[in-house]
Design an enzyme around this catalytic site. Structure first.
Site, PDB file in Angstrom:
ATOM      1  N   LYS A  48      52.486  47.777  72.006  1.00 11.53           N
ATOM      2  CA  LYS A  48      52.381  47.964  70.548  1.00 11.53           C
ATOM      3  C   LYS A  48      51.442  49.128  70.224  1.00 11.53           C
ATOM      4  O   LYS A  48      51.795  50.026  69.442  1.00 11.53           O
ATOM      5  CB  LYS A  48      51.843  46.682  69.892  1.00 11.53           C
ATOM      6  N   ASN A  49      50.263  49.106  70.830  1.00 13.10           N
ATOM      7  CA  ASN A  49      49.264  50.096  70.425  1.00 13.10           C
ATOM      8  C   ASN A  49      49.577  51.497  70.939  1.00 13.10           C
ATOM      9  O   ASN A  49      49.134  52.488  70.348  1.00 13.10           O
ATOM     10  CB  ASN A  49      47.867  49.627  70.838  1.00 13.10           C
ATOM     11  N   ARG A  57      46.892  48.332  59.959  1.00 12.93           N
ATOM     12  CA  ARG A  57      45.700  49.133  60.277  1.00 12.93           C
ATOM     13  C   ARG A  57      46.094  50.466  60.943  1.00 12.93           C
ATOM     14  O   ARG A  57      45.475  51.501  60.711  1.00 12.93           O
ATOM     15  CB  ARG A  57      44.801  48.314  61.216  1.00 12.93           C
ATOM     16  N   CYS A  62      45.305  42.964  60.720  1.00 13.30           N
ATOM     17  CA  CYS A  62      44.764  41.647  61.028  1.00 13.30           C
ATOM     18  C   CYS A  62      43.334  41.532  60.514  1.00 13.30           C
ATOM     19  O   CYS A  62      42.550  42.471  60.610  1.00 13.30           O
ATOM     20  CB  CYS A  62      44.781  41.412  62.536  1.00 13.30           C
ATOM     21  N   ARG A 107      36.563  46.065  59.120  1.00 10.48           N
ATOM     22  CA  ARG A 107      37.218  47.160  59.844  1.00 10.48           C
ATOM     23  C   ARG A 107      37.061  48.443  59.030  1.00 10.48           C
ATOM     24  O   ARG A 107      37.964  48.889  58.341  1.00 10.48           O
ATOM     25  CB  ARG A 107      38.680  46.823  60.126  1.00 10.48           C
ATOM     26  N   PRO A 108      35.875  49.032  59.106  1.00 11.89           N
ATOM     27  CA  PRO A 108      35.590  50.215  58.283  1.00 11.89           C
ATOM     28  C   PRO A 108      36.349  51.444  58.774  1.00 11.89           C
ATOM     29  O   PRO A 108      36.916  51.446  59.872  1.00 11.89           O
ATOM     30  CB  PRO A 108      34.089  50.421  58.490  1.00 11.89           C
ATOM     31  N   ILE A 109      36.361  52.493  57.942  1.00 12.76           N
ATOM     32  CA  ILE A 109      36.988  53.757  58.366  1.00 12.76           C
ATOM     33  C   ILE A 109      36.000  54.912  58.260  1.00 12.76           C
ATOM     34  O   ILE A 109      36.390  56.073  58.145  1.00 12.76           O
ATOM     35  CB  ILE A 109      38.289  54.059  57.578  1.00 12.76           C
ATOM     36  N   ASP A 110      34.697  54.573  58.298  1.00  9.89           N
ATOM     37  CA  ASP A 110      33.676  55.620  58.137  1.00  9.89           C
ATOM     38  C   ASP A 110      33.774  56.712  59.203  1.00  9.89           C
ATOM     39  O   ASP A 110      33.534  57.890  58.921  1.00  9.89           O
ATOM     40  CB  ASP A 110      32.276  54.980  58.160  1.00  9.89           C
ATOM     41  N   LEU A 111      34.147  56.335  60.429  1.00  5.81           N
ATOM     42  CA  LEU A 111      34.233  57.354  61.489  1.00  5.81           C
ATOM     43  C   LEU A 111      35.296  58.398  61.141  1.00  5.81           C
ATOM     44  O   LEU A 111      35.161  59.576  61.455  1.00  5.81           O
ATOM     45  CB  LEU A 111      34.591  56.710  62.835  1.00  5.81           C
ATOM     46  N   ASP A 140      41.387  41.793  72.466  1.00  2.00           N
ATOM     47  CA  ASP A 140      42.679  41.223  72.060  1.00  2.00           C
ATOM     48  C   ASP A 140      43.102  40.030  72.925  1.00  2.00           C
ATOM     49  O   ASP A 140      44.036  39.313  72.568  1.00  2.00           O
ATOM     50  CB  ASP A 140      43.773  42.299  72.107  1.00  2.00           C
ATOM     51  N   ILE A 163      33.130  43.485  70.066  1.00  2.00           N
ATOM     52  CA  ILE A 163      33.837  44.542  69.320  1.00  2.00           C
ATOM     53  C   ILE A 163      33.956  44.202  67.823  1.00  2.00           C
ATOM     54  O   ILE A 163      33.626  45.023  66.976  1.00  2.00           O
ATOM     55  CB  ILE A 163      35.256  44.782  69.890  1.00  2.00           C
ATOM     56  N   ARG A 193      54.243  40.435  64.673  1.00  2.00           N
ATOM     57  CA  ARG A 193      53.769  41.832  64.612  1.00  2.00           C
ATOM     58  C   ARG A 193      53.647  42.426  66.005  1.00  2.00           C
ATOM     59  O   ARG A 193      53.787  43.626  66.188  1.00  2.00           O
ATOM     60  CB  ARG A 193      52.357  41.887  64.002  1.00  2.00           C
TER      61      ARG A 193
HETATM   62  N1  EPU Z   1      34.668  51.017  63.758  1.00  2.00           N
HETATM   63  C1  EPU Z   1      33.748  51.530  62.872  1.00  2.00           C
HETATM   64  N2  EPU Z   1      34.126  52.525  62.053  1.00  2.00           N
HETATM   65  C2  EPU Z   1      35.383  53.073  62.096  1.00  2.00           C
HETATM   66  C3  EPU Z   1      36.310  52.558  63.004  1.00  2.00           C
HETATM   67  C4  EPU Z   1      35.942  51.525  63.835  1.00  2.00           C
HETATM   68  O1  EPU Z   1      32.623  51.050  62.811  1.00  2.00           O
HETATM   69  O2  EPU Z   1      35.624  53.991  61.311  1.00  2.00           O
HETATM   70  C5  EPU Z   1      34.285  49.909  64.630  1.00  2.00           C
HETATM   71  C6  EPU Z   1      35.092  48.632  64.389  1.00  2.00           C
HETATM   72  O3  EPU Z   1      34.609  47.909  63.286  1.00  2.00           O
HETATM   73  C7  EPU Z   1      34.907  47.888  65.689  1.00  2.00           C
HETATM   74  C8  EPU Z   1      34.843  49.031  66.720  1.00  2.00           C
HETATM   75  O4  EPU Z   1      34.602  50.226  65.981  1.00  2.00           O
HETATM   76  O5  EPU Z   1      33.689  47.225  65.692  1.00  2.00           O
HETATM   77  C9  EPU Z   1      36.088  49.225  67.526  1.00  2.00           C
HETATM   78  O6  EPU Z   1      37.238  49.211  66.686  1.00  2.00           O
HETATM   79  P1  EPU Z   1      38.440  50.203  66.936  1.00  2.00           P
HETATM   80  O7  EPU Z   1      38.373  51.298  65.939  1.00  2.00           O
HETATM   81  O8  EPU Z   1      38.502  50.568  68.387  1.00  2.00           O
HETATM   82  O9  EPU Z   1      39.669  49.293  66.605  1.00  2.00           O
HETATM   83  P2  EPU Z   1      41.037  49.845  66.095  1.00  2.00           P
HETATM   84  O10 EPU Z   1      41.231  51.207  66.640  1.00  2.00           O
HETATM   85  O11 EPU Z   1      41.187  49.607  64.645  1.00  2.00           O
HETATM   86  C10 EPU Z   1      42.495  49.108  68.146  1.00  2.00           C
HETATM   87  C11 EPU Z   1      43.696  48.221  68.341  1.00  2.00           C
HETATM   88  C12 EPU Z   1      43.264  46.779  68.146  1.00  2.00           C
HETATM   89  C13 EPU Z   1      42.163  46.447  69.160  1.00  2.00           C
HETATM   90  C14 EPU Z   1      40.997  47.430  68.999  1.00  2.00           C
HETATM   91  C15 EPU Z   1      39.916  47.259  70.034  1.00  2.00           C
HETATM   92  C16 EPU Z   1      45.488  49.648  67.607  1.00  2.00           C
HETATM   93  C17 EPU Z   1      46.534  49.932  66.600  1.00  2.00           C
HETATM   94  N3  EPU Z   1      44.712  48.588  67.370  1.00  2.00           N
HETATM   95  O12 EPU Z   1      42.051  48.862  66.819  1.00  2.00           O
HETATM   96  O13 EPU Z   1      44.400  45.979  68.387  1.00  2.00           O
HETATM   97  O14 EPU Z   1      41.686  45.149  68.925  1.00  2.00           O
HETATM   98  O15 EPU Z   1      41.495  48.782  69.100  1.00  2.00           O
HETATM   99  O16 EPU Z   1      40.445  47.396  71.313  1.00  2.00           O
HETATM  100  O17 EPU Z   1      45.398  50.345  68.612  1.00  2.00           O
HETATM  101  C18 EPU Z   1      45.682  43.986  68.220  1.00  2.00           C
HETATM  102  O18 EPU Z   1      46.530  44.540  68.938  1.00  2.00           O
HETATM  103  O19 EPU Z   1      45.723  42.766  67.934  1.00  2.00           O
HETATM  104  C19 EPU Z   1      44.575  44.782  67.701  1.00  2.00           C
HETATM  105  C20 EPU Z   1      43.823  44.364  66.686  1.00  2.00           C
END
Ligand code: EPU
Length: 427
Positions: free
Chosen positions: A27-28, A98, A122, A127-131, A315, A337, A408
């Site tokens: 999926k990812n 997301r 989910c 799940r912020p987007i500040d980065l 996950d 995480i 999903r």
């Molecule tokens: N984070 C920030 N700011 C940001 C982005 C992320 O603080 O702008 C933090 C998050 O809050 C979290 C950490 O960084 O604490 C890691 O989150 P990450 O950004 O890696 O998560 P993601 O990219 O949104 C992907 C997978 C998730 C998986 C996570 C962690 C995809 C589409 N989603 O999410 O998959 O849990 O990486 O490995 O690739 C799932 O498949 O069920 C799923 C949720």
């Protein structure tokens, strides 16, 4: 439309399921590759595409943006539009997934503006987007935020920058690789995620002309060079390591002998390590992994800490916690995480588990405890899968609602589990 549910007849702890399950594409990996289609001047073909809801949503978003799509069951060809006057993601749809944030990188870099909502998906904590927002600002873009959405503009395109990710983020790493490929000049990304899906797509993009140095390390140096000129071959999506891991956990919990095929065992090292701690036999044979000999009760306990790859994936934390409810003694879970990914334990407690949530990141599980079938609502994809596993080992009937979450990420899981000897129906 009536919401569908799963009705599962529990095996009451008997480990009797037998057979083989084929693993789908990841999926990812699929969702990032769909977003990456905008890096190409022409057609991008994706193979081993998993037929799941998140992929459908991403393809719908791509189509709404003007890409032409030719779709087979496990393959898709995506032709991006050469011009777009206004780039706005469908608010309703983008909010539901997301991964829609992945579009920001290539769209902003290619078409110089994007409007999008805060991406949903989910509910597993904040799940912020500040980065993303700060990274684009460092690349010269202007961010405007309203109640409903964000608009990011870079009228003359993005400029290379040095970006340090405060948290290791999978989708931020992917998004800024995409942005940097189309930006002017050099971008240095520090503290990048090392997930196999990022490596797989990174190597493919390099073979299509992207100049990325340092792949496989946390620091990437990317030389912007404009649109990629047609892919040399189709992009083959990796096997889904989370799906494979989920079914291996099922094998330990309820299997006599279960084999998952078409997976990449090297991506499952950390799960296999933990399953061995629990006390069974795991046999790897090429792209197949067989779980057997878990038929002595109970499992051995162990502590579980989630970590970025190659550590234990968040996950699989909820699915493996179901196994810990059947392990002798006390186990600790440390979810490093996400801060909202332990709440499902309250539902396992209703089924008879003995768990305590200490804080948003830590919990204790005492076992072994027999579970009783209950009616419950899936709160997210992976906790939903954990409920299915719990229902499978419980006594009596379990009903799981909200299974659109499970759909999903797992294709027709009911139809794929029935041949193993499980009574599960969708109604
Ligand atoms: N984070 C920030 N700011 C940001 C982005 C992320 O603080 O702008 C933090 C998050 O809050 C979290 C950490 O960084 O604490 C890691 O989150 P990450 O950004 O890696 O998560 P993601 O990219 O949104 C992907 C997978 C998730 C998986 C996570 C962690 C995809 C589409 N989603 O999410 O998959 O849990 O990486 O490995 O690739 C799932 O498949 O069920 C799923 C949720």
């Amino acid at each position: 439309m009536m919401q569908e549910k799963f009705v599962i007849q529990g095996l009451e702890g008997k480990r009797i399921l037998t057979g083989t399950i084929k693993i789908n594409g990841s999926k990812n990996d699929a969702v990032q590759a769909i977003a990456a289609s905008f890096l190409f001047r022409e057609r991008l073909t994706l193979t081993n595409l998993p037929p799941i809801d998140d992929v459908d949503k991403m393809l719908t978003l791509v189509e709404q943006l003007g890409s032409q799509i030719i779709r087979g069951k496990c393959e898709v060809q995506i032709n991006p539009p050469s011009n777009l006057s206004r780039v706005t993601l469908d608010m309703k749809l983008a909010k539901k997934i997301r991964a829609s944030i992945l579009f920001t990188g290539p769209l902003l870099a290619r078409y110089h503006a994007i409007t999008f909502p805060h991406p949903g998906g989910c509910v597993i904590g904040e799940r912020p987007i500040d980065l993303f927002l700060s990274g684009f600002q460092m690349m010269g873009a202007r961010v405007t935020e309203s109640d409903q959405n964000y608009t990011i503009e870079a009228p003359t395109g993005l400029t290379g920058a040095e970006i340090f990710f405060r948290n290791v983020s999978v989708t931020a790493t992917e998004t800024f690789i995409f942005a940097a490929i189309l930006a002017r000049g050099t971008t240095i990304l520090k503290n990048c995620a090392l997930e196999p899906e990022i490596m797989n797509l990174g190597h493919f993009l390099i073979s299509a002309g992207a100049k990325i140095d340092g792949l496989g390390t946390p620091t990437l140096t990317i030389e912007g060079g404009g649109l990629l000129n047609g892919a040399p071959r189709a992009y083959s999506i990796l096997p889904d390591r989370i799906e494979a891991g989920s079914f291996l956990i099922l094998g330990a919990l309820a299997g006599k002998k279960i084999t998952v095929t078409d997976c990449e065992p090297a991506h499952l090292t950390s799960l296999i390590h933990h399953l061995k701690l629990a006390g069974g036999t795991i046999k790897i044979d090429g792209p197949s992994v067989t779980v057997s000999n878990f038929d002595h009760q109970p499992f051995k306990n162990f502590n579980l800490t989630t970590h970025e790859y190659p550590g234990f994936p968040t996950d699989l934390q909820a699915p493996l916690a179901v196994l810990l409810t059947q392990a002798a003694g006390r186990s600790a879970i440390f979810e490093t995480i996400f801060s909202g990914r332990l709440l499902y334990l309250e539902t396992l407690n209703r089924m008879g588990a003995q768990t305590t949530i200490l804080n948003p990141h830590e919990a204790l599980v005492s076992g072994p405890t027999p579970l009783k079938g209950k009616e419950m609502e899936s709160p997210d994809l992976r906790a939903g899968l954990a409920y299915v596993l719990a229902g499978i080992i419980a006594k009596g009937e379990t009903i799981v609602h909200n299974i659109h979450y499970i759909d999903r990420g797992y294709e027709r899981i009911d139809e794929r589990l029935r041949p193993l000897g499980l009574a599960i129906k969708r109604c």
